[in-house]
Structure formats: structure tokens, C-alpha cells
Design a protein around this motif. Structure first.
Motif, short mmCIF file in Angstrom:
data_model
loop_
_atom_site.label_atom_id
_atom_site.label_comp_id
_atom_site.label_asym_id
_atom_site.label_seq_id
_atom_site.Cartn_x
_atom_site.Cartn_y
_atom_site.Cartn_z
N GLU A 183 -0.55 5.15 2.88
CA GLU A 183 -0.42 4.28 1.72
C GLU A 183 0.33 5.03 0.62
O GLU A 183 0.01 6.17 0.29
N ILE A 184 1.34 4.40 0.04
CA ILE A 184 2.19 5.08 -0.94
C ILE A 184 2.45 4.21 -2.15
O ILE A 184 2.31 2.98 -2.11
N ASN A 185 2.81 4.88 -3.24
CA ASN A 185 3.28 4.22 -4.46
C ASN A 185 4.79 4.07 -4.42
O ASN A 185 5.50 4.95 -3.93
N ILE A 186 5.28 2.98 -4.97
CA ILE A 186 6.71 2.82 -5.21
C ILE A 186 6.90 2.96 -6.72
O ILE A 186 6.27 2.25 -7.50
N LEU A 192 -3.93 7.21 -5.71
CA LEU A 192 -2.62 6.74 -6.14
C LEU A 192 -2.50 6.78 -7.66
O LEU A 192 -1.43 7.07 -8.20
N ALA A 193 -3.60 6.48 -8.35
CA ALA A 193 -3.58 6.54 -9.82
C ALA A 193 -3.38 7.97 -10.30
O ALA A 193 -2.63 8.22 -11.26
N ASN A 194 -4.02 8.91 -9.64
CA ASN A 194 -3.84 10.32 -10.01
C ASN A 194 -2.39 10.77 -9.80
O ASN A 194 -1.85 11.53 -10.59
N GLN A 195 -1.80 10.27 -8.70
CA GLN A 195 -0.40 10.61 -8.43
C GLN A 195 0.49 10.08 -9.54
O GLN A 195 1.41 10.75 -10.01
N GLN A 196 0.20 8.88 -10.00
CA GLN A 196 1.00 8.28 -11.07
C GLN A 196 0.88 9.09 -12.36
O GLN A 196 1.89 9.32 -13.05
#
Length: 778
Positions: free
Chosen positions: A238-241, A321-325
Motif C-alpha cells: 500500500e502506497i501514497n501518491i 502512511l500518515a507518518n510518511q506524509q
């Protein structure tokens, strides 16, 4: 919605200075002269393998003392060469003045009117005293033959003096009597600086006056999308764009292709075994049945526990994913689940990809997705599933969309700054023309085109009774989405006449006879502009190609300047640099700046656009070429000292620019049957070819082969796929009176076979297979 003309993705630095300049190599043959700042002097380019340092240290030329010995060029004279005052004539080995054509002393820089000794006449011992008087100013007009007056041994042919007037080559030694014709002394100087050439003159003003400088029409941005071939990729997890490329974060793949391929095969096997997931609606129905049938506390507790576990798992993923952002300091515009489908629209620097998935467009790391052969493993599984699904439903197979998951948007497309970063898409962009006229209900009033489908929305354009528009979307709704001219937005359907009779009337009269909307809001400020990506006109990708060329060229900043070099990594000179950059985009340029200055369309320097070439000259001689980067900046191979750099336009020496990139996509995009070749354009007949047709859909472009083989967007009416062994990339050919460009290839394209690109699969299928003669464009 504001148009995002300024680039969202930041260029991530440049390469460090590469290469160490070798020294000590003695040049044994006359080398090419250096020009301004170490840049080349066109027409005197040396392609020998000497190192730049050696050439700078040991430049040699013939002496002017009559012995013709090779003499080291002094530092003072080298500076004259760099300033463009002197150049080396490779045909003779002498240094010559670029303005007067006089031979120059390689040590002192002194110009000489005549050489003291002429080796061609050593048998004349009685005349050695004549060469010892080089300073005689009485005969400056006869520099090439000063010793000949002492040989009037041929007076027996006085009747022949009239004949020497015509010979253009007085160098013939067999007729020494011609030297007695003082009226023709200027002829020997012509080969060094012919008066009728277009690449040299006595001054820059005279040089420019010889050129045909064209004032080009302004290229107007059309704000439309265009369709490109599909290049598949699939998410490893699962990834962020992202909305932009994060600063100082490398997205390169840390695993090799072999490891990626093995992991993709494992994922593919899991996909083959995975059963169809139950939808949310089906899940809710099942839960209701469960709770109706089993009301015991144990069953309810079990269901509650399962739901809590699911929520916790989902929260854990969302948190990651939020941490990555937060870490990357870039907004997420969409998320994509494991093995989810996305299309690569552009490969950016530092391991990042600009992608499209569903209605989400943005940036992902190369390390986050399967590409190439690894992507093909996943694609094969999805294709098999989708084909079985279509067969079972009795429908035609149309691709894997719907079988493979696509991204879920977390930001509305209108608010996503990355949405229009590149106006390429894998989806169809040319809509079928659905005519409509403003009916008489509007009377003498005005029909407002709205930014949204309500009366309170902002007006972006206006139409009057009888004016033309095209319905693009929501045809059966009260508000329809239309296009008229360059205006796109919503109007109330009740004010439009879309009947068959009206359509026939427009077809008979000709749509060009009808007026279209008047714009009240600029397209870049119109939030309704991309409600749908389709338009009745093909988009023009030239602006994006120009930006791509600059980004490609920028990555070589910091690499070395090498005299005669053509390597973007190991070193190139000014013309070698631009030649290799343009070669990557299908344009073949000559080797040296002087010849390059005559390619394309010559335009004023002030009209140059990013990607155009600008040429510098001194004393009427072109010596340097740079690539214009916009805002008065250049990218150029400057000198051995500076290497490949970003600089500013030298307005003092810039004489003209040339337009190589074809901005006139309307000609090529006007339909494959549009005859746009004149009789004068027909060149060699390449023979009879089998012609088939293809589009950018998954059926035509089964494998993830990229946009095109040359990296350019495919354009209907322009792009053809060829066997490059038969027709080289970039070649323009005429088929059925229409001009196409060889930009693509495929495994089945071999020999006398050409595929012509069209915008949709239905048209590609309907056109079938034909045969046609193919001609080169002159």
C-alpha cells in the motif's frame, strides 16, 4: 482552478564534476582552434582523440617564415583564437585572420601579407631575393604569388591574357603567366572566406543580414490533454501518491531487477489464488443475515472482535502512511493498495515517477512499484482474470481496469496541484463531436457558461443565439458540460438545440461558419476546465517536450567539456552537447555549430523559447551554440575550464536562434487522412509497406513498452511505429499524402511494415490492414 504552469516537482540538484583532464599529449597534426571561452569555432572542429588539456597546451600551426614547419602556438595567440580573431585553416595548416584572411604568425600573432619563400618554385635560384622583401606594401593585393614577377619566361603567349579572367582556381601552377594578371588578385582568398557563404562575413551585422530570419507566430497554450501509450506499474505494497516530489529524498529502487522479478512472481501466484473480495454492500447484507440468524451474545461478541481487529489493522496502515506524509512534508493526494494498477506517464530525476491511477495523478518512488518485466508478471494475471470475466459475461474484453484496483483520491482533482503537471493521460482525450446551437429561447440575451452546474457559479464565457458548442458530458442532465472555442463549462440544457436536424444543418453548412463562445475567464483560472479530460481537439504536447528536453539536459550540468567530444557523461563540446541532447528526441543535427546554425527555422534571439538553440558569432563567424533555458538562461558546454554549465545568454555575441522542435502539432494532429504534403515534399520512394493501426489501449499495447521507443508522446496524425533498421527513428515519411514521423516500434514491426497511431481502439480496428507506398520527406 489555477493552471499549474510552474513545475510542482523540484529539480533535485545536478551531477558533480565528472572526469579528470589528461595532460601531456603532443598534437602531431594541426588541431582545431579554440573559440570564445574555450567554445568551438564552427567549421574548424577536430574530432581527434586528444585530451582537451593537451590541445590547450600544445596547439601547433605552420610557421610563416617560408619553411612551413609546425610551430607551437603562443599563449598570446591562443587568446586571440579564443576571442575568435584567428582560426586554424585545416586545409593548409596556417593560422588565418578570421576577418581579412591573412596568414598569422603562430608565435607573435603578426599578420603577414606574403610568405617569404614559396616551396612550389625552389628551382628559381635567381629569384631568392624577392621573398626576402615581405614588407613591400606596393603589392598587398597579390599575397599568394609574390615571387612570380621574376618569372616572365612565358611572354611567348601574350595573346592569352584575356583567358585568365575566367578561371576561379588560380592555384594551378602550370599557368604561372596568370600571376601577371593583377586585376584578379582577390580570387585566391575566396576559398578561405567566400563572399557568397551564409556562415561567415566581415562583421556580425553582415552575417545576420545574409540570413533569412523568420518572425514566428506566437504559440498559444491550449490547455488540453493528449493520449499516450500505456506503461504499466503495480504497487508492491500500500502506497501514497504525492502531490509533489519531496526535497532531498531519493526514490530509486534499492533492489535489482532480478529480486523485483522474483517478488513479483510470488505476488502473481497469490493473486491467482485470491478469491473475489466481497463488496461493502455485500458485507453489510451478510452481517445482517448473521445477526438475524444468530442473536446469541457469543456470536455478537465474535463479530465485534473481528470488526475491531479489522479497524485496528486499517488504522495501523493509515498511521504508517500518515507518518510518511509528515516525514516527507508533501501532501498525499491518493492511496493505492498492494498490487494496485498505475500508469507511468513520466520518469523524473532521482528515482521518482509521475503516475496516473484512476482519477489520481501524482508522484511515487520507483522503489515502491513493480515496473518492466516484474510488472508484466502481475499484468499477465490480471489480463487472464479480466478476459475470463468478460467471456463469462458475454462481453468484449476491454482491459484490466475494474479487475485491478486503482487509487482512491484523498484530495479532489481540482485541488490537486499535480493533476496538470503533465497533460498526458492513458485515457481517450478526443471526444466525438456532439453539435449543439443556442436556441431561440435565449432571444437577444446571452447564455452564460458557468464554472459549476448552478446559476450562482461564476461565469467563464458567454454564448449568443445561433452560436455553436459541443456537448462533452452529462448530456441527459439539466446542466450539460460543453466546449465552445477554448471555453469549457456548464450551461442549462434547455437553451441548447441538439436535434438531428440541427446536427445535419451544421454538417452541411460547415462548423467553421458558426461563431463560438467569448471567453470571460482565462482557461488557467477556470475550475471547470478539466471536469473531463476530453476535448474536440487534440492537445499539443510541444510545451511539455521542451520542458522534458531541459530536464534531460540539466542532469549533465557539471560534466566536463571535451574538445571534439560527443559524450554527455565523459565530455562534449558545445555542438556535441546539443547534438546528443536533440538526438534523444529524434532530431539529427550536424556535428559543428556553424552547420547547426543553418538547421531548422532561424528566428530572432528575443523570440527563442526553452529548448531552442542560440548561436554566437564574432567578426562575422559563428563560433558557439547554447541551448536556451528560458528567463535569459542557457544550458551549454562552455569551456574546458567551466565544463557543462547553466549560464546566461551572451547578448553581445548572440546573432540568431533556431527553432528545431516542431510546435505545429495541429498539422500532424488533424487526422491521418488529412493531406498535408505538397508535391515538392516527396522524396525517395521507400517501397510498398503493409499498414496497420494501433492505439494506446491495453489490447494494442499489451506489454509495458513505454510511451514510445523515443520517449515522446504518441500523437494521432503524427506517430508511426517502424522497424528502425528499415526507417530510422525521427524520419519523416509521406503515406497517402500525409506526413508522419517514425517515433515508435514493436515486436511485430519488422521489415516493410508500419503501424499508424490513432486515438481510439474502435478506429484502429475499423481501419484494418492496407498497403501503401511510403516516401521520404525531402
Amino acid at each position: 482552478m489555477r493552471l499549474r504552469n510552474n513545475k510542482v516537482a523540484k529539480r533535485l540538484g545536478t551531477k558533480a564534476l565528472a572526469g579528470v583532464l589528461a595532460i601531456g599529449l603532443i598534437i602531431s597534426t594541426p588541431a582545431a582552434a579554440l573559440a570564445d571561452g574555450g567554445a568551438e569555432t564552427a567549421g574548424t572542429q577536430s574530432t581527434a582523440s586528444q585530451t582537451p588539456a593537451a590541445q590547450a597546451e600544445k596547439l601547433q600551426a605552420k610557421s610563416v617564415d617560408g619553411k612551413d614547419t609546425l610551430t607551437d602556438v603562443s599563449d598570446a595567440v591562443k587568446e586571440m583564437i579564443q576571442r575568435g580573431e584567428v582560426k586554424l585553416d585545416e586545409s593548409t595548416g596556417y593560422l588565418i585572420d578570421t576577418t581579412t584572411g591573412q596568414k598569422t604568425n603562430p608565435v607573435t600573432g603578426e599578420r603577414v601579407d606574403q610568405i617569404p619563400a614559396i616551396p612550389a618554385t625552389p628551382v628559381e635560384p635567381a629569384a631568392p631575393a624577392e621573398p626576402e622583401q615581405p614588407a613591400e606594401p606596393a603589392e598587398p593585393a597579390t599575397p599568394a604569388e609574390p615571387a612570380e614577377p621574376a618569372t616572365p619566361a612565358t611572354p611567348a603567349e601574350p595573346a592569352e591574357p584575356e583567358a585568365p579572367v575566367t578561371p576561379a582556381t588560380p592555384a594551378e601552377p602550370t599557368t604561372p603567366a596568370e600571376a601577371e594578371q593583377p586585376a584578379e588578385p582577390a580570387a585566391p582568398a575566396e576559398p578561405e572566406q567566400p563572399a557568397d557563404t551564409v556562415t561567415s562575413a566581415k562583421s556580425n551585422q553582415a552575417l545576420v543580414a545574409k540570413q533569412q530570419i523568420v518572425k514566428l507566430p506566437q504559440i498559444v497554450e491550449d490547455f488540453r490533454f493528449w493520449t499516450v501509450a500505456r506503461k504499466y506499474a503495480f504497487a508492491k505494497s500500500e502506497i501514497n501518491i504525492r502531490e509533489a516530489i519531496p526535497e532531498n529524498i531519493d526514490g530509486s529502487n534499492t533492489q535489482d531487477a532480478k529480486t523485483d522479478l522474483e517478488n513479483a512472481k510470488t505476488d502473481a501466484k497469490k493473486l491467482q489464488k485470491k478469491k473475489k473480495k466481497i463488496t461493502k454492500k455485500q458485507t453489510k447484507t451478510i452481517k445482517n443475515k448473521i445477526f438475524k440468524k444468530a442473536k446469541s451474545k457469543a456470536v455478537r461478541d465474535l463479530q465485534k472482535t473481528m470488526e475491531e481487529r479489522k479497524n485496528l489493522k486499517q488504522k495501523g496502515l493509515d498511521a504508517a502512511l500518515a507518518n510518511q506524509q509528515l516525514e516527507e512534508k508533501v501532501r498525499t493526494v491518493g492511496t493505492l493498495s498492494q498490487d494496485g494498477l498505475l500508469y507511468i506517464l513520466k520518469e523524473e530525476e532521482n528515482g521518482w515517477l509521475y503516475v496516473e491511477s484512476g482519477n489520481v495523478r501524482g508522484f511515487v518512488k520507483t522503489s515502491e512499484v513493480y515496473t518492466g518485466d516484474a510488472a508484466q508478471e502481475i499484468l499477465d494475471v490480471y489480463q487472464t482474470k479480466a478476459q475470463k470475466k468478460a467471456e463469462k459475461a458475454g462481453m468484449e474484453y476491454t482491459g484490466i481496469e475494474g479487475t485491478a484496483k486503482t487509487a482512491e483520491a484523498t484530495v479532489d482533482a481540482k485541488e490537486n496541484q499535480a493533476y496538470t503537471y503533465l497533460r498526458a493521460t492513458v485515457n481517450p482525450t478526443v471526444a466525438e463531436k456532439d453539435y449543439a446551437l443556442v436556441n431561440d429561447q435565449i432571444g437577444t440575451g446571452i447564455l452564460n457558461i458557468k464554472e459549476e452546474n448552478n446559476l450562482d457559479a461564476r461565469t467563464v464565457g458567454t454564448l449568443k443565439q445561433g452560436q455553436l458548442c459541443y456537448i462533452l458530458a452529462d448530456k441527459d442532465a439539466d446542466w450539460v458540460y460543453i466546449e465552445s472555442g477554448d471555453v469549457r463549462g456548464f450551461v442549462e440544457k434547455k437553451y441548447l438545440d441538439n436535434s438531428d436536424e440541427t446536427k445535419q444543418q451544421i454538417t452541411t453548412t460547415g462548423e467553421e461558419q458558426y461563431k463560438t463562445a467569448e471567453e470571460t475567464v482565462k482557461p488557467e483560472e477556470n475550475a471547470a476546465l478539466y471536469y473531463t479530460l476530453a476535448s474536440v481537439k487534440e492537445g499539443t504536447p510541444s510545451g511539455e517536450i521542451r520542458e522534458s528536453i531541459l530536464q534531460f539536459a540539466s542532469q549533465f550540468i557539471g560534466n566536463p567539456y571535451v574538445w571534439g567530444g560527443t559524450s554527455l557523461t565523459d565530455g562534449a563540446d558545445c555542438s556535441g552537447f546539443v547534438q546528443q541532447i536533440y538526438k534523444q528526441y529524434g532530431y539529427d543535427l550536424p556535428r559543428v555549430a556553424e552547420d547547426q546554425s543553418q538547421c531548422g527555422t532561424k528566428i530572432p534571439v528575443e523570440d527563442a523559447q526553452p529548448g531552442d538553440l542560440i548561436f554566437y558569432a564574432k567578426a562575422g563567424h559563428v563560433y558557439h551554440v547554447v541551448m536556451y533555458a528560458g528567463d535569459g538562461k542557457t544550458i551549454e558546454a562552455a569551456s574546458t575550464k567551466l565544463g557543462i554549465i547553466e549560464s546566461k545568454v551572451n547578448t553581445k555575441n548572440a546573432v540568431w536562434a533556431t527553432r528545431i522542435i516542431n510546435d505545429n502539432y495541429t498539422l500532424a494532429g488533424g487526422g491521418i487522412s488529412n493531406v498535408n504534403a505538397t508535391n515538392e515534399m516527396y522524396g525517395q520512394n521507400l517501397g510498398n509497406f503493409q499498414i496497420t493501426y494501433y492505439c494506446a489501449c491495453e489490447i494494442c499495447c499489451n506489454k509495458a513498452d513505454g510511451i514510445t521507443a523515443t520517449g515522446t508522446p504518441v500523437v494521432e496524425g503524427q506517430t508511426i511505429a517502424v522497424d528502425p533498421r528499415v526507417i530510422p527513428y525521427g524520419t519523416k515519411v509521406i503515406i497517402g499524402g500525409h506526413i508522419f514521423t517514425a517515433e515508435d516500434c514493436g515486436g511485430a514491426i519488422q521489415g516493410n511494415h508500419i503501424d499508424i497511431y490513432v486515438n481510439n481502439h474502435a478506429e484502429a480496428t475499423a481501419l484494418g490492414v492496407t498497403n501503401a507506398d511510403v516516401f521520404l520527406v525531402k
